[in-house]
Scaffold this motif. Structure first.
Motif, mmCIF file in Angstrom:
data_model
loop_
_atom_site.group_PDB
_atom_site.id
_atom_site.type_symbol
_atom_site.label_atom_id
_atom_site.label_comp_id
_atom_site.label_asym_id
_atom_site.label_seq_id
_atom_site.Cartn_x
_atom_site.Cartn_y
_atom_site.Cartn_z
ATOM 1 N N VAL B 193 28.237 1.518 -18.358
ATOM 2 C CA VAL B 193 27.278 0.796 -19.190
ATOM 3 C C VAL B 193 27.529 -0.707 -19.064
ATOM 4 O O VAL B 193 28.674 -1.150 -19.075
ATOM 5 N N ALA B 194 26.425 -1.445 -18.896
ATOM 6 C CA ALA B 194 26.543 -2.918 -18.870
ATOM 7 C C ALA B 194 25.593 -3.491 -19.903
ATOM 8 O O ALA B 194 24.495 -2.974 -20.102
ATOM 9 N N PHE B 195 26.021 -4.534 -20.571
ATOM 10 C CA PHE B 195 25.144 -5.270 -21.485
ATOM 11 C C PHE B 195 24.874 -6.621 -20.840
ATOM 12 O O PHE B 195 25.812 -7.344 -20.484
ATOM 13 N N GLN B 196 23.619 -6.958 -20.683
ATOM 14 C CA GLN B 196 23.259 -8.205 -20.008
ATOM 15 C C GLN B 196 22.580 -9.141 -21.002
ATOM 16 O O GLN B 196 21.711 -8.716 -21.777
ATOM 17 N N ARG B 197 22.984 -10.385 -20.957
ATOM 18 C CA ARG B 197 22.386 -11.383 -21.854
ATOM 19 C C ARG B 197 22.349 -12.723 -21.133
ATOM 20 O O ARG B 197 23.366 -13.143 -20.579
ATOM 21 N N VAL B 202 27.746 -9.341 -20.225
ATOM 22 C CA VAL B 202 28.739 -9.652 -21.265
ATOM 23 C C VAL B 202 29.694 -8.474 -21.454
ATOM 24 O O VAL B 202 30.733 -8.606 -22.074
ATOM 25 N N GLN B 203 29.311 -7.328 -20.896
ATOM 26 C CA GLN B 203 30.231 -6.192 -20.888
ATOM 27 C C GLN B 203 29.837 -5.269 -19.744
ATOM 28 O O GLN B 203 28.652 -5.020 -19.518
ATOM 29 N N LEU B 204 30.800 -4.788 -18.989
ATOM 30 C CA LEU B 204 30.565 -3.786 -17.945
ATOM 31 C C LEU B 204 31.768 -2.864 -17.967
ATOM 32 O O LEU B 204 32.885 -3.280 -17.659
ATOM 33 N N ALA B 205 31.536 -1.618 -18.381
ATOM 34 C CA ALA B 205 32.664 -0.704 -18.550
ATOM 35 C C ALA B 205 32.195 0.729 -18.410
ATOM 36 O O ALA B 205 31.002 1.010 -18.608
ATOM 37 N N PRO B 206 33.114 1.643 -18.078
ATOM 38 C CA PRO B 206 32.731 3.062 -18.077
ATOM 39 C C PRO B 206 32.292 3.484 -19.478
ATOM 40 O O PRO B 206 32.815 2.973 -20.474
#
Lengths: 226, 226
Positions: B193-197, B202-206
């Protein structure tokens, strides 16, 4: 090379099938051709200027503006459901896309010309019988020239506002040369001059075709990529 | 199979990608969540080769032929039937002519579109057109799927069907990148899962054992605090 041509044919066939299904642009162009020839026929004074002097210009002005209708629609049909984006994401090479569009446009303009030429003969009573094949050669060479440039500009303006206005404004200056060559060659053919007087114009048309197909192939990728 | 390093791209002053890097192996599904304008679509377009990034690079093993793309638009031609569309796109993606018919039949059956195969795309409802677009993306059996808001326009049953299909495709060793602004969509499919802003991850993790509620909470914190 084989893949390039296969892909180009796939694109061209799809465009021609779509045109055959809708027939909107083709019918519009054919009706436009008939109307322009009719207007020129009734709008001239046959006692002031001999038909044979006027006819070549009328033929080429008619074909040029009818071709604009074809060229305008070439890439507009790719805007439907974002199909252009799909083509650009696919492995289809930009050169195949250009050649496919060029082929489809040539087919489309060829149909318009095939209808327009007999109407031209009918309205202006010019003797095309003895020079039919050389005349077809002139039409074919000139058509390749202005359709090759028109296909490039059609891609360039498709994502702009007022694309239908932009295309003639950009394209017409580039058509001056092939139109001049085509009118000169047609005038000599219809005037019964020897073929040796026409061959120079045919060579110029062929040279224009070679140069502008090559230039359009080189520039096309830059016009469609984001 | 899919990797990108230091991607940076801006539209004028608006930064759409800012130092994005990722590497995905077969079987991985990356869900990218982000608000509208976060740069998700630009990232997918860069991965698909549709946009050349101003900095960094992206690579997909197998090139464009290996990519199946579902974007905001269907890329389908309204006046062609669903089957004709699939055959056209299969040809562009290099599927051998003897296999195209079989591939199209199989994917239409899988997506419940067999009885619509001969229908023009323009006559389909939005949900059915979206299913046809998914069929188009899968017709060449791509090992990499790039999905931009694929659930848009689907009713609940069709969305559930798509989730099942994507689960099966992931199981078949594909790489899937799914971009959406809706955290409830596709979380259960994701291995990562990645959160893009504002163009950044801003986060990329299993995903690990995190459920939809946990992911949604983490997303809210990530896009509001960053």
């Amino acid at each position: 090379m084989r893949e390039l041509l296969e892909q180009a044919w796939t694109v061209a066939r799809k465009d021609l099938v779509l045109e055959f299904r809708t027939r909107t642009a083709l019918l519009s162009a054919v009706v436009f051709t008939a109307l322009v020839l009719t207007v020129f026929n009734f709008g001239r004074d046959p006692t002031a200027v001999a038909t044979i002097d006027l006819a070549p210009s009328i033929l080429w002005v008619t074909f040029t503006f009818a071709a604009m209708l074809a060229l305008n629609r070439a890439f507009q049909l790719e805007l439907e459901n974002g199909a252009l984006e799909g083509l650009l994401v696919s492995p289809l090479s930009r050169h195949s896309l250009y050649l496919g569009k060029l082929l489809a446009n040539l087919g489309f303009v060829g149909v318009v010309e095939a209808v327009g030429l007999p109407l031209f003969v009918l309205f202006f009573d010019v003797p095309v019988g003895p020079v039919l094949f050389p005349l077809i050669a002139v039409i074919a060479l000139a058509t390749v020239g202005f359709v090759s440039v028109g296909t490039l500009f059609s891609a360039m303006v498709v994502r702009t506002r007022f694309a239908e206005l932009m295309l003639p404004v950009l394209l017409l200056p580039f058509l001056l040369l092939p139109l001049t060559y085509a009118v000169q060659a047609t005038a000599r053919l219809l005037g019964g001059r020897p073929l040796s007087e026409v061959s120079g114009w045919l060579k110029l048309l062929a040279a224009y075709d070679l140069v502008f197909v090559a230039v359009a192939l080189l520039l096309f990728p830059h016009t469609v990529d984001e | 199979m899919l990797s990108a390093e230091g991607l940076r791209h801006a539209y004028g002053r608006v930064v759409a990608l800012d130092g994005v890097s990722l590497t995905l192996a077969p079987g991985q599904t990356l869900a990218i969540f982000g608000p509208n304008g976060a740069g998700k679509t630009t990232l997918l377009k860069v991965l698909a080769g549709l946009i050349r990034p101003q900095q960094g690079w992206a690579r997909v093993a197998g090139g464009r032929r290996a990519i199946g793309w579902i974007g905001h638009q269907s890329h389908l031609y309204g006046h062609l039937s669903v089957r004709e569309n699939l055959l056209f796109w299969a040809a562009l993606y290099g599927v051998a002519s003897v296999q195209r018919g079989g591939r199209a039949t199989a994917i239409l059956e899988r997506l419940g579109l067999s009885d619509r195969a001969g229908q023009p795309v323009r006559s389909l409802s939005r949900g059915l057109a979206q299913r046809a677009a998914i069929a188009k993306a899968l017709v060449h059996d791509p090992p990499v799927l790039l999905l931009d808001e694929p659930f848009t326009g689907l009713d609940l049953a069709a969305a559930a069907q798509l989730r099942t299909l994507l689960g099966e495709l992931r199981g078949a060793g594909r790489v899937v990148v799914l971009a959406t602004h809706n955290v409830d969509e596709g979380v259960e499919l994701a291995t990562d899962v990645a959160f893009q802003r504002q163009g950044r991850f801003v986060q990329l993790a299993p995903r690990g054992a995190r459920g939809a509620a946990e992911i949604a909470e983490a997303y809210r914190r990530a896009v509001t605090d960053a």
